[in-house]
Design a protein around this motif. Structure first.
Motif, PDB file in Angstrom:
ATOM      1  N   GLY A  97      81.394  66.286  90.876  1.00 29.14           N
ATOM      2  CA  GLY A  97      80.376  66.122  89.843  1.00 29.14           C
ATOM      3  C   GLY A  97      79.645  67.422  89.568  1.00 29.14           C
ATOM      4  N   TYR A  98      78.891  67.430  88.490  1.00 27.00           N
ATOM      5  CA  TYR A  98      78.183  68.653  88.088  1.00 27.00           C
ATOM      6  C   TYR A  98      77.283  69.179  89.209  1.00 27.00           C
ATOM      7  CZ  TYR A  98      79.549  69.315  83.259  1.00 27.00           C
ATOM      8  OH  TYR A  98      80.264  69.617  82.137  1.00 27.00           O
ATOM      9  N   CYS A  99      76.695  68.288  89.967  1.00 25.60           N
ATOM     10  CA  CYS A  99      75.795  68.715  91.054  1.00 25.60           C
ATOM     11  C   CYS A  99      76.394  68.389  92.417  1.00 25.60           C
ATOM     12  CB  CYS A  99      74.433  68.043  90.900  1.00 25.60           C
ATOM     13  SG  CYS A  99      73.694  68.259  89.279  1.00 25.60           S
ATOM     14  N   ARG A 100      77.722  68.264  92.456  1.00 23.69           N
ATOM     15  CA  ARG A 100      78.427  67.962  93.704  1.00 23.69           C
ATOM     16  C   ARG A 100      77.879  66.689  94.366  1.00 23.69           C
ATOM     17  NH1 ARG A 100      78.122  72.694  97.602  1.00 23.69           N
ATOM     18  NH2 ARG A 100      79.814  71.560  98.596  1.00 23.69           N
TER      19      ARG A 100
ATOM     20  N   ARG B 262      74.909  65.707  94.566  1.00 21.77           N
ATOM     21  CA  ARG B 262      73.558  65.853  95.140  1.00 21.77           C
ATOM     22  C   ARG B 262      72.465  65.389  94.169  1.00 21.77           C
ATOM     23  NH1 ARG B 262      77.847  67.965  97.941  1.00 21.77           N
ATOM     24  NH2 ARG B 262      77.190  69.103  99.806  1.00 21.77           N
ATOM     25  N   GLY B 263      72.810  65.332  92.888  1.00 24.78           N
ATOM     26  CA  GLY B 263      71.772  65.050  91.898  1.00 24.78           C
ATOM     27  C   GLY B 263      71.778  63.618  91.388  1.00 24.78           C
TER      28      GLY B 263
ATOM     29  N   LEU C 164      75.733  68.604 104.343  1.00 24.91           N
ATOM     30  CA  LEU C 164      74.364  68.183 103.988  1.00 24.91           C
ATOM     31  C   LEU C 164      73.430  69.359 103.730  1.00 24.91           C
ATOM     32  CD1 LEU C 164      72.135  65.933 103.805  1.00 24.91           C
ATOM     33  CD2 LEU C 164      71.804  66.293 106.258  1.00 24.91           C
ATOM     34  N   LEU C 165      73.542  70.384 104.575  1.00 17.90           N
ATOM     35  CA  LEU C 165      72.577  71.482 104.482  1.00 17.90           C
ATOM     36  C   LEU C 165      73.083  72.677 103.677  1.00 17.90           C
ATOM     37  CD1 LEU C 165      70.967  71.355 108.037  1.00 17.90           C
ATOM     38  CD2 LEU C 165      70.178  70.319 105.912  1.00 17.90           C
TER      39      LEU C 165
ATOM     40  N   ASP D 296      73.441  75.039 100.597  1.00 18.94           N
ATOM     41  CA  ASP D 296      72.477  75.392  99.544  1.00 18.94           C
ATOM     42  C   ASP D 296      71.029  75.213  99.975  1.00 18.94           C
ATOM     43  OD1 ASP D 296      74.307  76.241  97.506  1.00 18.94           O
ATOM     44  OD2 ASP D 296      74.892  74.152  97.321  1.00 18.94           O
TER      45      ASP D 296
ATOM     46  N   TYR E   3      68.218  77.208 101.830  1.00 18.73           N
ATOM     47  CA  TYR E   3      67.982  78.607 102.198  1.00 18.73           C
ATOM     48  C   TYR E   3      66.682  78.742 102.978  1.00 18.73           C
ATOM     49  CZ  TYR E   3      65.671  77.488  97.895  1.00 18.73           C
ATOM     50  OH  TYR E   3      64.939  76.835  96.943  1.00 18.73           O
ATOM     51  N   ALA E   4      65.896  77.712 102.995  1.00 20.50           N
ATOM     52  CA  ALA E   4      64.636  77.741 103.747  1.00 20.50           C
ATOM     53  C   ALA E   4      64.151  76.323 103.938  1.00 20.50           C
ATOM     54  CB  ALA E   4      63.559  78.540 103.017  1.00 20.50           C
TER      55      ALA E   4
ATOM     56  N   ARG F 132      67.854  74.271  93.172  1.00 23.81           N
ATOM     57  CA  ARG F 132      69.135  74.799  93.649  1.00 23.81           C
ATOM     58  C   ARG F 132      69.937  73.716  94.379  1.00 23.81           C
ATOM     59  NH1 ARG F 132      70.203  80.305  97.171  1.00 23.81           N
ATOM     60  NH2 ARG F 132      72.254  79.694  97.939  1.00 23.81           N
ATOM     61  N   TYR F 133      69.285  72.984  95.244  1.00 23.47           N
ATOM     62  CA  TYR F 133      69.976  71.947  96.011  1.00 23.47           C
ATOM     63  C   TYR F 133      70.391  70.783  95.112  1.00 23.47           C
ATOM     64  CZ  TYR F 133      71.046  68.773  99.857  1.00 23.47           C
ATOM     65  OH  TYR F 133      71.685  67.927 100.731  1.00 23.47           O
ATOM     66  N   MET F 134      69.436  70.327  94.307  1.00 25.57           N
ATOM     67  CA  MET F 134      69.631  69.152  93.457  1.00 25.57           C
ATOM     68  C   MET F 134      70.745  69.377  92.436  1.00 25.57           C
ATOM     69  SD  MET F 134      66.284  67.460  91.726  1.00 25.57           S
ATOM     70  CE  MET F 134      66.002  68.643  90.401  1.00 25.57           C
ATOM     71  N   PHE F 135      70.933  70.636  92.042  1.00 24.23           N
ATOM     72  CA  PHE F 135      71.980  70.961  91.079  1.00 24.23           C
ATOM     73  C   PHE F 135      73.265  71.419  91.785  1.00 24.23           C
ATOM     74  CE2 PHE F 135      68.831  72.131  87.400  1.00 24.23           C
ATOM     75  CZ  PHE F 135      68.381  70.815  87.390  1.00 24.23           C
ATOM     76  N   GLY F 136      73.387  71.088  93.045  1.00 21.93           N
ATOM     77  CA  GLY F 136      74.618  71.390  93.756  1.00 21.93           C
ATOM     78  C   GLY F 136      74.894  72.875  93.901  1.00 21.93           C
TER      79      GLY F 136
ATOM     80  N   LYS G 279      74.251  75.212  91.741  1.00 25.53           N
ATOM     81  CA  LYS G 279      74.679  75.859  90.490  1.00 25.53           C
ATOM     82  C   LYS G 279      73.570  76.657  89.808  1.00 25.53           C
ATOM     83  CE  LYS G 279      78.633  73.801  91.033  1.00 25.53           C
ATOM     84  NZ  LYS G 279      78.815  72.428  90.596  1.00 25.53           N
TER      85      LYS G 279
ATOM     86  N   GLY H 266      63.233  74.417 100.736  1.00 33.53           N
ATOM     87  CA  GLY H 266      63.430  74.980  99.409  1.00 33.53           C
ATOM     88  C   GLY H 266      62.361  75.977  99.018  1.00 33.53           C
ATOM     89  N   LEU H 267      61.330  76.089  99.825  1.00 35.94           N
ATOM     90  CA  LEU H 267      60.338  77.144  99.594  1.00 35.94           C
ATOM     91  C   LEU H 267      60.335  78.069 100.802  1.00 35.94           C
ATOM     92  CD1 LEU H 267      57.237  75.157  98.245  1.00 35.94           C
ATOM     93  CD2 LEU H 267      58.925  76.455  96.915  1.00 35.94           C
TER      94      LEU H 267
ATOM     95  N   ARG I 231      58.067  80.215 106.792  1.00 42.01           N
ATOM     96  CA  ARG I 231      59.306  79.459 106.568  1.00 42.01           C
ATOM     97  C   ARG I 231      60.281  80.384 105.874  1.00 42.01           C
ATOM     98  NH1 ARG I 231      60.618  73.859 106.235  1.00 42.01           N
ATOM     99  NH2 ARG I 231      62.724  73.703 105.470  1.00 42.01           N
ATOM    100  N   PRO I 232      61.409  80.720 106.437  1.00 40.45           N
ATOM    101  CA  PRO I 232      61.867  80.329 107.773  1.00 40.45           C
ATOM    102  C   PRO I 232      61.078  81.048 108.865  1.00 40.45           C
ATOM    103  CG  PRO I 232      63.438  81.846 106.748  1.00 40.45           C
ATOM    104  CD  PRO I 232      62.393  81.563 105.723  1.00 40.45           C
TER     105      PRO I 232
END
Lengths: 322, 327
Positions: free
Chosen positions: A94-97, A99-100, A316-317, A319, A321-322, B103-107, B109, B143-144, B240-241
C-alpha cells in the motif's frame, strides 16, 4: 451545466474518474461489510464531483492536502488504485506500507501530501507548502481540501489569514457536505455560506454547486490560475452531500430519507452522464461500459491487494528515528 | 578559530551559517524580524537575509507550526521560533499529531526536517504562563527529537545538526542561559544528536543535569570539591534519543547519582533517567538510592523567593549530593 468547451476526451476522463471513485468506495463498503477490512473508513460517495473538478484544474506537479474523507481526492490526483486498495487492506504494497490505512493515505510522489485524521489538520500544512512553492519559485499550486466542520476550527482561520497576508499559492476548497458528523452546517455557523468568511481575510470567496463537476472545474481553474499567477489564495466552497453516514457507526438520526433522496436526484455522475449523452459525446451503452471498466479496475486492485503480503511485525519500528 | 560568545549569539551564528550554506533554510516566528525575537536571538538576520527567508508571522501558533511542516515536506528546512515554551501548547496538534507522525504514518515516504526553537524555564519573573519547562511532554512522543543544550558551544553545534537532520527537532533554549558565555568555534560544525557529554569528571557521585540545571550542577560541584567531594556532571544534551550508555557508565563508576531537571518532578525527564538506571546492571553498582531533584509540583509563581523555591537551585544540588553520600 455546461461543457465549458472542454475536449471530449477530457470530459470522458472526468466521468471515468468519478466512476472509479464510486466503484472504489462501493467496493470498500462491501469489503467492510464482509468483515475483510480491519479498521474504519469514511466514504465520499456523492461528493465525487468536488474531487474530480478540483484535481482536473491542477498540474501533475501541484499538491493537495486531503481529509479523512479522502479516497476521491487521492484517485482524482492520479493515484494507483491498486496501491490505494492495498493500503485500505493494510498491506505492505500500500501507499503507506499498511501503516496509514484509509485515513492516512498519502501519495507523496503524486502530490497528495496525505489524508488526515484531524479535522482541519491539513490546513496549516497547506500554508507551508504554499510558502515552499513561493520561496522555491516553482510555480506550483497547493489545494487544501477541508469540510464544513473544519471551517469552525481555529486552524482554518489562522491558516487562511496566513495564506492571505503572504499571497500564498493555496486554494482552500471547502467540501460543504451539510454535516460535521451529525452537526448540520446551519446550526454550526451564522453565516449563510462558508465562502462568506473570505471577506474577513480580504480574499475572493465563491460558492459553487458541488454536484456539478464542470462548475467545480471552472471555479477551481480560476482560483488555481489566480494562485499560480501570484494573486494569492481563494476560498472555494463546493456545496455537496455525502450519501453514506459519517462512518460505519452512524445511525443517521440527524437526517431523513427524503433529504437523502432529494440530494441523490442531483447525483454528480448521472448529471455528467446525461449532459454528455445529450450532446452526443458519450454514445448509448458507452456509459455502462465505462462503469463496468471502473468496477473491473477496482476488482483487479482487490486481487492485487489480497495477494499482497501483510507487513511483518519485525518491521514495527522501521522509519522510527527517535 | 574559537572565541567567546554568549549562548544567544551562538544560536544566532548557527542560524546565520545554516542560512548562508543552504537557501532552503527559512526562519518563521512571531516578532523574529524587525524586533529581533523576544530574546533578541534573531537580531540582524532579517537585514542579512530579507523578509522572504526571515518571516515575521501573526500570532497563530497552530498555523505557523503547520506552515513549517508543509515547507519541510516540500523541500525547505524551516526553523520555527515559538516565543515561549508555554505557547507550544498552542502548537500541539500540528507538532504531535502531524510532524511527529508523518514519516511513519506515510510508510517512510515523506520527511519533515523542521526545527522548533523555543525558550524555556523559570527565573525571569515571568510567572506561570511564561516559565514552563515542558520538554518531558515531547520526550514522550516517538517521532520528535528533543535537544536541550547547556553551553554556547553545544547550542551552535547541536542547532546546526538539528537543522540538517531530516526529522522534526524540538530545540529547547533555557532563557537564563542566553547571556552565559563560553568558547565557540567560528566555523560551522555539527555535534551529533543523541550524544551526552561529561561536563566535569569526578569519582564520588554522578549528577545528571539537563539544560539550565547544568551550570547549577557545575557550580555545586565546585563547592563540593572544596569539601573534598569529587562530582561527575553528565549533560545528556539530547533528551530524545537519550544517550543512556554515557549515563550508565558514569553511574557504574561512582555508584551514586543525583538527577537534576527543571520540569515538574513527577514523570519528568529525570524519572526516565532513574528508570533506565534501575533497569540496567548499573543498579548493582548503586550504593545509595537515586535522588531526583525536579521542579516543584506547582505552577511557577511570580514572587522572586517563591520562584526560586519552585526550581532546583545550586544549594539544592549540594544538599542532594550530601544526601546520596550519607546514605
Amino acid at each position: 451545466m455546461k461543457t465549458a468547451s472542454l475536449p471530449t476526451e477530457r470530459l470522458r476522463a472526468m466521468l471515468a474518474t468519478m466512476l472509479l471513485i464510486r466503484a472504489f468506495e462501493e467496493k470498500a463498503e462491501e469489503l467492510y461489510g464482509l468483515g475483510r477490512v480491519h479498521g474504519t473508513m469514511h466514504l465520499s460517495i456523492g461528493q465525487e464531483a468536488v474531487a474530480v473538478g478540483v484535481c482536473e484544474a491542477l498540474r501533475p506537479d501541484d499538491y493537495i492536502l486531503s481529509t479523512h474523507r479522502g479516497h476521491g481526492h487521492c484517485l482524482a490526483k492520479g493515484a494507483d488504485v491498486r496501491r490505494m486498495m492495498a493500503e485500505f487492506l493494510g498491506k505492505e504494497t500500500g501507499y503507506c506500507r499498511g501503516r496509514g490505512g484509509s485515513m492516512h493515505i498519502a501519495d507523496v510522489e503524486g502530490g497528495n501530501l496525505g489524508a488526515n485524521g484531524i479535522v482541519g489538520g491539513g490546513l496549516p500544512i497547506a500554508t507551508g507548502v504554499g510558502l515552499s512553492i513561493q520561496v522555491r519559485g516553482s510555480g506550483q499550486v497547493c489545494v487544501a481540501f477541508f469540510g464544513d466542520g473544519a471551517a469552525n476550527e481555529g486552524a482554518f482561520h489562522e491558516s487562511v489569514n496566513l495564506a492571505s497576508i503572504w499571497d500564498l499559492p493555496v486554494v482552500f476548497v471547502c467540501e460543504n457536505n451539510q454535516y460535521a458528523m451529525s452537526m448540520p452546517v446551519r446550526q454550526s455557523m451564522r453565516v449563510e455560506r462558508v465562502s462568506d468568511r473570505a471577506c474577513a481575510y480580504g480574499i475572493p470567496g465563491r460558492t459553487v454547486d458541488g454536484m456539478d463537476v464542470l462548475a467545480v472545474f471552472e471555479a477551481a481553474s480560476e482560483a488555481v490560475e489566480r494562485a499560480r499567477a501570484g494573486g494569492g489564495p481563494t476560498l472555494l466552497e463546493c456545496v455537496t452531500y455525502r450519501y453514506r453516514g459519517h462512518s460505519k457507526s452512524d445511525r443517521q438520526r440527524y437526517r431523513t430519507r427524503e433529504e437523502v433522496a432529494r440530494w441523490r436526484a442531483q447525483d454528480p455522475i448521472e448529471r455528467l452522464r446525461r449532459l454528455l449523452e445529450e450532446q452526443g459525446l458519450v454514445q448509448p451503452g458507452e456509459f455502462d461500459a465505462l462503469a463496468a471498466a471502473a468496477r473491473e479496475q477496482v476488482e483487479e486492485a482487490v486481487r492485487f491487494a489480497e495477494a499482497s503480503p501483510e507487513p511483518d511485525p519485525s518491521t514495527l519500528l522501521e522509519d522510527v528515528y527517535a | 578559530m574559537t572565541r567567546e560568545l554568549s549562548y544567544a549569539e551562538a544560536v544566532r551564528e548557527a542560524l546565520r551559517q545554516a542560512m548562508e550554506q543552504d537557501p532552503g533554510v527559512v526562519l518563521l516566528g512571531e516578532d523574529i524580524g524587525t524586533y529581533g525575537g523576544a530574546f533578541g536571538v534573531t537580531d540582524g538576520l532579517l537585514e542579512q537575509f530579507g523578509p522572504e527567508r526571515v518571516r515575521d508571522t501573526p500570532i497563530s501558533e497552530a498555523a505557523i507550526t503547520g506552515c513549517a511542516i508543509g515547507a519541510a515536506l516540500t523541500g525547505l528546512r524551516p526553523v520555527l521560533e515559538v516565543q515561549f515554551m508555554d505557547f507550544i501548547t498552542l502548537c500541539m496538534e500540528q507538532l504531535v499529531l502531524q510532524a511527529a507522525k508523518i514519516r511513519y504514518m506515510f510508510g517512510g515516504k515523506a520527511q519533515v526536517p523542521l526545527v522548533l526553537r523555543t525558550p524555556a524555564g523559570a527565573g525571569t519573573g515571568a510567572a506561570a504562563q511564561h516559565s514552563e519547562s515542558l520538554e518531558a511532554w515531547f520526550v514522550h512522543v516517538p517521532g520528535l527529537k528533543v535537544v536541550a543544550p547547556s553551553t554556547p558551544r553545544d547550542a551552535k553545534g547541536l542547532l546546526l545538526a538539528s537543522i540538517r537532520d531530516p526529522n522534526p527537532v524540538v530545540f529547547v533554549e533555557h532563557k537564563l542561559l542566553y547571556r552565559t558565555r563560553g568558547p565557540v568555534p567560528e566555523e560551522p560544525y555539527e555535534l551529533p544528536l543523541g550524544r551526552a557529554e561529561v561536563k566535569r569528571e569526578g569519582t564520588d557521585v554522578t549528577v545528571v543535569a539537563t539544560s539550565g540545571m547544568v551550570p547549577r550542577a557545575l557550580a555545586a560541584a565546585d563547592r563540593l570539591a572544596e569539601e573534598g567531594v569529587s562530582v561527575e556532571v553528565v549533560d545528556p544534551r539530547t533528551l530524545r534519543p537519550l544517550d543512556t550508555d554515557t549515563i550508565l557508565a558514569s553511574v557504574r563508576k561512582t555508584g551514586r547519582v543525583v538527577v537534576v531537571y527543571e520540569g515538574v518532578k513527577t514523570l519528568g525527564v529525570g524519572a526516565e533517567i532513574a528508570a533506565r538506571i534501575a533497569e540496567s546492571d548499573a543498579l548493582y553498582h548503586l550504593q545509595a538510592p537515586v535522588v531526583r531533584l525536579g521542579g516543584a509540583e506547582c505552577p511557577i509563581p511570580y514572587n522572586r523567593n517563591l520562584e526560586r523555591a519552585a526550581v532546583p537551585q545550586e544549594e539544592d544540588v549540594v544538599q542532594a549530593v550530601r544526601q546520596v553520600l550519607a546514605a
